[in-house]
Design an enzyme around this catalytic site. Structure first.
Site, PDB file in Angstrom:
ATOM      1  N   ASP A 275       3.090 -14.216   5.054  1.00 39.31           N
ATOM      2  CA  ASP A 275       3.676 -15.501   5.660  1.00 39.31           C
ATOM      3  C   ASP A 275       2.748 -16.158   6.395  1.00 39.31           C
ATOM      4  O   ASP A 275       2.530 -17.466   6.156  1.00 39.31           O
ATOM      5  CB  ASP A 275       5.037 -15.329   6.291  1.00 39.31           C
ATOM      6  CG  ASP A 275       6.064 -16.401   6.186  1.00 39.31           C
ATOM      7  OD1 ASP A 275       6.214 -17.224   5.177  1.00 39.31           O
ATOM      8  OD2 ASP A 275       6.636 -16.822   7.098  1.00 39.31           O
TER       9      ASP A 275
ATOM     10  N   GLU B 131      13.428 -35.320  15.652  1.00 38.56           N
ATOM     11  CA  GLU B 131      13.591 -35.316  13.861  1.00 38.56           C
ATOM     12  C   GLU B 131      15.099 -35.830  13.717  1.00 38.56           C
ATOM     13  O   GLU B 131      15.989 -35.383  14.361  1.00 38.56           O
ATOM     14  CB  GLU B 131      13.830 -33.829  13.664  1.00 38.56           C
ATOM     15  CG  GLU B 131      13.610 -33.905  12.075  1.00 38.56           C
ATOM     16  CD  GLU B 131      13.473 -32.353  11.491  1.00 38.56           C
ATOM     17  OE1 GLU B 131      12.275 -31.767  11.801  1.00 38.56           O
ATOM     18  OE2 GLU B 131      14.273 -31.860  10.818  1.00 38.56           O
TER      19      GLU B 131
HETATM   20  P1  FAD Z   1       5.990 -22.894   1.869  1.00 40.99           P
HETATM   21  O1  FAD Z   1       4.878 -22.924   2.836  1.00 40.99           O
HETATM   22  O2  FAD Z   1       5.394 -23.234   0.442  1.00 40.99           O
HETATM   23  O3  FAD Z   1       6.578 -21.360   1.840  1.00 40.99           O
HETATM   24  C1  FAD Z   1       7.623 -20.814   1.127  1.00 40.99           C
HETATM   25  C2  FAD Z   1       7.574 -19.656   0.726  1.00 40.99           C
HETATM   26  O4  FAD Z   1       6.568 -19.324   0.014  1.00 40.99           O
HETATM   27  C3  FAD Z   1       7.306 -18.616   2.225  1.00 40.99           C
HETATM   28  O5  FAD Z   1       7.903 -17.512   2.033  1.00 40.99           O
HETATM   29  C4  FAD Z   1       5.651 -18.339   1.852  1.00 40.99           C
HETATM   30  O6  FAD Z   1       5.262 -17.060   2.624  1.00 40.99           O
HETATM   31  C5  FAD Z   1       5.518 -18.337   0.463  1.00 40.99           C
HETATM   32  N1  FAD Z   1       4.318 -18.918   0.118  1.00 40.99           N
HETATM   33  C6  FAD Z   1       3.726 -20.083   0.528  1.00 40.99           C
HETATM   34  N2  FAD Z   1       2.741 -20.323  -0.087  1.00 40.99           N
HETATM   35  C7  FAD Z   1       2.528 -19.522  -0.906  1.00 40.99           C
HETATM   36  C8  FAD Z   1       1.450 -19.398  -2.173  1.00 40.99           C
HETATM   37  N3  FAD Z   1       0.477 -19.772  -2.280  1.00 40.99           N
HETATM   38  N4  FAD Z   1       1.792 -18.102  -2.839  1.00 40.99           N
HETATM   39  C9  FAD Z   1       2.768 -17.350  -2.867  1.00 40.99           C
HETATM   40  N5  FAD Z   1       3.712 -17.497  -1.882  1.00 40.99           N
HETATM   41  C10 FAD Z   1       3.827 -18.438  -1.150  1.00 40.99           C
HETATM   42  N6  FAD Z   1      13.636 -29.072   3.901  1.00 40.99           N
HETATM   43  C11 FAD Z   1      14.131 -30.133   3.209  1.00 40.99           C
HETATM   44  O7  FAD Z   1      14.488 -30.211   2.053  1.00 40.99           O
HETATM   45  N7  FAD Z   1      13.815 -31.322   3.856  1.00 40.99           N
HETATM   46  C12 FAD Z   1      13.207 -31.649   4.930  1.00 40.99           C
HETATM   47  O8  FAD Z   1      13.001 -32.640   5.625  1.00 40.99           O
HETATM   48  C13 FAD Z   1      12.781 -30.233   5.591  1.00 40.99           C
HETATM   49  N8  FAD Z   1      12.239 -30.466   6.953  1.00 40.99           N
HETATM   50  C14 FAD Z   1      11.789 -29.316   7.745  1.00 40.99           C
HETATM   51  C15 FAD Z   1      10.967 -29.228   8.703  1.00 40.99           C
HETATM   52  C16 FAD Z   1      10.839 -28.256   9.316  1.00 40.99           C
HETATM   53  C17 FAD Z   1      10.084 -28.363  10.876  1.00 40.99           C
HETATM   54  C18 FAD Z   1      10.986 -27.098   8.580  1.00 40.99           C
HETATM   55  C19 FAD Z   1      10.562 -25.567   9.506  1.00 40.99           C
HETATM   56  C20 FAD Z   1      11.541 -26.922   7.573  1.00 40.99           C
HETATM   57  C21 FAD Z   1      12.082 -27.806   6.683  1.00 40.99           C
HETATM   58  N9  FAD Z   1      12.628 -27.794   5.709  1.00 40.99           N
HETATM   59  C22 FAD Z   1      13.009 -29.280   4.994  1.00 40.99           C
HETATM   60  C23 FAD Z   1      13.093 -26.567   5.173  1.00 40.99           C
HETATM   61  C24 FAD Z   1      11.952 -26.136   4.048  1.00 40.99           C
HETATM   62  O9  FAD Z   1      11.883 -26.982   3.107  1.00 40.99           O
HETATM   63  C25 FAD Z   1      12.290 -24.841   3.743  1.00 40.99           C
HETATM   64  O10 FAD Z   1      12.342 -23.790   4.704  1.00 40.99           O
HETATM   65  C26 FAD Z   1      11.623 -24.088   2.524  1.00 40.99           C
HETATM   66  O11 FAD Z   1      12.266 -23.006   1.991  1.00 40.99           O
HETATM   67  C27 FAD Z   1      10.257 -23.859   2.848  1.00 40.99           C
HETATM   68  O12 FAD Z   1       9.452 -24.770   2.748  1.00 40.99           O
HETATM   69  P2  FAD Z   1       7.749 -24.546   3.184  1.00 40.99           P
HETATM   70  O13 FAD Z   1       7.193 -25.870   2.953  1.00 40.99           O
HETATM   71  O14 FAD Z   1       7.711 -23.996   4.529  1.00 40.99           O
HETATM   72  O15 FAD Z   1       7.219 -23.649   1.796  1.00 40.99           O
END
Ligand code: FAD
Length: 640
Positions: free
Chosen positions: A169, A27
């Site tokens: 989660d 990455e």
């Molecule tokens: P989600 O899956 O939407 O989850 C976020 C929160 O909402 C969680 O607490 C979950 O329990 C909750 N949730 C999920 N779905 C629902 C629902 N339907 N209803 C209610 N609650 C829900 N950030 C960047 O800005 N740029 C990047 O390039 C980037 N790359 C990343 C790569 C990896 C491998 C990882 C692990 C993280 C990365 N991040 C990046 C960080 C990420 O954007 C943050 O951690 C963000 O806070 C959560 O994104 P997510 O896609 O996990 O969100």
């Protein structure tokens, strides 16, 4: 290529090779400055050599670096032959903007997306009618592009900080997979047990897709403390205690980071993870050490050709390349970018374009201590080439990549040739029917045999070229091509101007492939121009005009010859016969030395004669003064 296809191909090869090698992905983040972008270009070149399954580029949730992320993915595919995955966050983008990014990614040939929610940047706000969670983005991508993209999502072994509960989660993670995600990449962690527990829990609730650990190597104390502050990641006491002890010694911190990472990965591999995702932080050397530490470097032989083929559609039919650009692949792709297809008939020079010096300079700002070191004589140039061959200098204008001394051992013969002012820029070893799964030189998968002719290419001073050509001609089993910078003087024994295959391979049930050639027209009309230009744009121009260094480099460019030699004897091993090409060079050095000695003797002889004549004249004048008459020949005899 899509993630799922890449993993399937990796597993197929594993089966054929009876190997259980895990794959790895890297990455990287889009740099903000020009210097950072250039650095990333070099790093991509180096990282590509480690054969990652895929490289992913992060996405700025604020939107500042988004076009850069797309551009880096495109370049990584086109110029570095890497499969890529674009990260995409949805929380601060409108549906229309997301639609455009996905379309643009598709047009650029990007086939994988890491679908994320992202975090709203400071001062930013959620867009109206936007997507709220990563699951919505997964659904959005699938609804617009069906199966075109491979989709990954993020998972949190230590639970996302905003999660309602650990169970919830995991429940939402399963929702993302059920909506169409193909794979989960985890947030970093420093205790393998935490990841393995998380993976088990995922399996228990019915998540079946690959779950890949995200590994963050510790590369600096400050970076590590900053990073862990932002997340809820648990750092084992042994790590913090050890780090506190060594925090002021940067090298020790990196060593510790690499070792900790290798230890963790070994444990995870033992427990059956099928891949490892490394947060590279745009670094190369620690990542290389981790891959080596895991003995995963052997992956090199999995590539279909000895060079890296672009992953873009247009170049998928490319099966052959000239040897000249082995260490400047980007330049070659640039040159041939306008080609619509890659049939052999286009080899005769017409399709090649010369890179404008301005672009060349921008593309390859050569970073090395040599760049700033003053040059006082040719000996300084010899030393530079020698230091490179010993691995003490990382790059030369003709080679951006550091020498890999395991693959390209710098034998005494090579060092001796350099000491004899042969400025080597390319070497290919001889191979006679080695297995295609050979870990150093193999390619094309298992079951094949590889053959290769020894090839060397170098610059040589103009006063030496005629004798060299004489010796090469007399050697019998060598082909050579030599030219000066403007092509006004050319020497070759390839009178038919045949394209010479120098690497070929035989695979069961397939016709022979010939992926590397020496094309005399291409050498003469295209490559030699670039190779000579590099003396100017990548070396001379780092010095002030008119300085000694500047003048020496200009003179080399103007007067030297570029020579390539193909040793046709790929059969005999070194124990049976000395390598022809080095034997021939040695003959040349001996002849040259003898000629020089003869010349020196003649010069001494002429100087002596002059001295005798001078003395005779003085003697004659003295005798004349004294009025003594002696026949002239008797004086000569006396002196003799
Ligand atoms: P989600 O899956 O939407 O989850 C976020 C929160 O909402 C969680 O607490 C979950 O329990 C909750 N949730 C999920 N779905 C629902 C629902 N339907 N209803 C209610 N609650 C829900 N950030 C960047 O800005 N740029 C990047 O390039 C980037 N790359 C990343 C790569 C990896 C491998 C990882 C692990 C993280 C990365 N991040 C990046 C960080 C990420 O954007 C943050 O951690 C963000 O806070 C959560 O994104 P997510 O896609 O996990 O969100």
């Amino acid at each position: 290529m899509k993630l799922t296809e890449l993993i399937a191909r990796h597993n197929e090869l594993n089966q054929a090779l009876q190997s259980d090698e895990v794959w790895y992905s890297f990455e990287l983040f889009p740099p903000k400055t020009e210097r950072g972008r250039e650095n990333l270009r070099i790093k991509l070149n180096q990282l590509a050599e480690l054969e990652p399954l895929i490289v992913d580029i992060t996405w700025g949730a604020g939107g500042s670096s988004n076009t850069t992320s797309l551009r880096i993915c495109k370049r990584a595919q086109q110029l570095h032959g890497l499969n890529t995955m674009l990260h995409l966050t949805c929380v601060s983008m409108t549906r229309e903007e997301l639609k455009q990014v996905l379309q643009s990614a598709k047009e650029k040939g990007i086939q994988n997306i890491l679908a994320l929610r992202g975090d709203i940047p400071k001062g930013g706000k959620k867009v109206d009618n936007g997507l709220n969670h990563a699951v919505d983005l997964v659904k959005f991508i699938r609804s617009l592009h069906e199966d075109y993209f491979g989709i990954c999502v993020a998972g949190y072994p230590e639970v996302h900080e905003e999660a309602e509960s650990p169970e919830k989660d995991l429940f939402y993670l399963k929702q993302k997979v059920d909506a169409g995600a193909d794979m989960i990449i985890s947030q970093m962690f420093f205790d393998p047990k935490i990841f393995l527990d998380f993976k088990n829990k995922c399996r228990e609730i019915g998540i079946k897709c690959p779950i890949i650990p995200g590994i963050m190597p510790i590369m600096s104390y400050s970076g590590f403390t900053r990073m862990t502050k932002f997340t809820t990641v648990n750092v084992p006491k042994e790590i913090t205690e050890e780090l506190e002890k060594i925090k002021d010694d940067k090298i020790k911190v990196i060593d510790f980071g690499v070792n900790t990472c290798v230890k963790m990965c070994k444990e995870l591999i033992k427990e059956g993870v099928e891949g490892i995702h490394i947060y590279c932080l745009n670094q190369f050397r620690p990542v290389e050490r981790i891959i080596k530490g895991l003995s995963l470097r052997s992956s090199r032989y999995r590539r279909p050709y000895p060079w890296r083929r672009s992953t873009i559609q247009k170049r998928r039919g490319e099966t052959i390349r000239p040897v000249f650009w082995t260490f400047r692949p980007e330049s070659y792709i640039y040159l041939t970018n306008k080609w619509k297809t890659f049939p052999k008939k286009e080899w005769n020079g017409t399709g090649f374009r010369r890179i404008k010096p301005k672009i060349l300079k921008k593309m390859h700002p050569w970073k090395s201590p040599v760049r700033t070191k003053q040059i006082n004589s040719i000996d300084d140039i010899v030393k530079t080439f020698k230091d490179f061959a010993k691995g003490e200098i990382y790059s030369l204008p003709w080679r951006e990549r550091r020498l890999n001394l395991t693959i390209e051992p710098m034998t005494e013969k090579i060092i001796s040739a350099i000491q004899n002012r042969i400025f080597l820029i390319n070497i290919q070893p001889r191979l006679n029917g080695i297995l295609s799964k050979n870990q150093l030189h193999g390619f094309g998968g298992p079951g094949g045999y590889i053959y290769q002719k020894r090839y060397i290419e170098f610059f040589i001073a103009p006063e030496r070229i005629k004798l060299l050509v004489q010796v090469l001609k007399a050697s019998g089993n060598l082909h050579y091509h030599a030219t000066n910078c403007d092509g006004s003087v050319v020497y070759t024994n390839n009178t038919e101007r045949d394209v010479i295959s120098i690497t070929w391979a035989v695979f069961p049930g397939k016709s022979i492939i010939q992926p590397v050639v020496v094309d005399p027209d291409c050498f003469q009309n295209v490559w030699s121009k670039e190779a000579f230009d590099l003396w100017i744009y990548q070396w001379r121009d780092f010095f002030l005009e008119g300085t000694k260094s500047w003048k020496i480099l200009q003179e080399i460019h103007d007067t030297y010859f570029l020579v390539n030699v193909v040793d046709n004897d790929f059969i005999h091993s070194s124990s049976q016969t000395e390598y022809n090409v080095y034997k021939t060079l040695n003959t040349f050095f001996i002849k040259e030395k003898k000629l020089q000695e003869k010349k020196i003797k003649e010069q001494i002889h002429f100087k002596n004669l002059e001295k005798i004549e001078k003395e005779n004249k003085i003697l004659k004048e003295k005798l004349k003064e004294l009025g003594i008459k002696i026949p002239l020949n008797s004086i000569k005899k006396e002196n003799k």
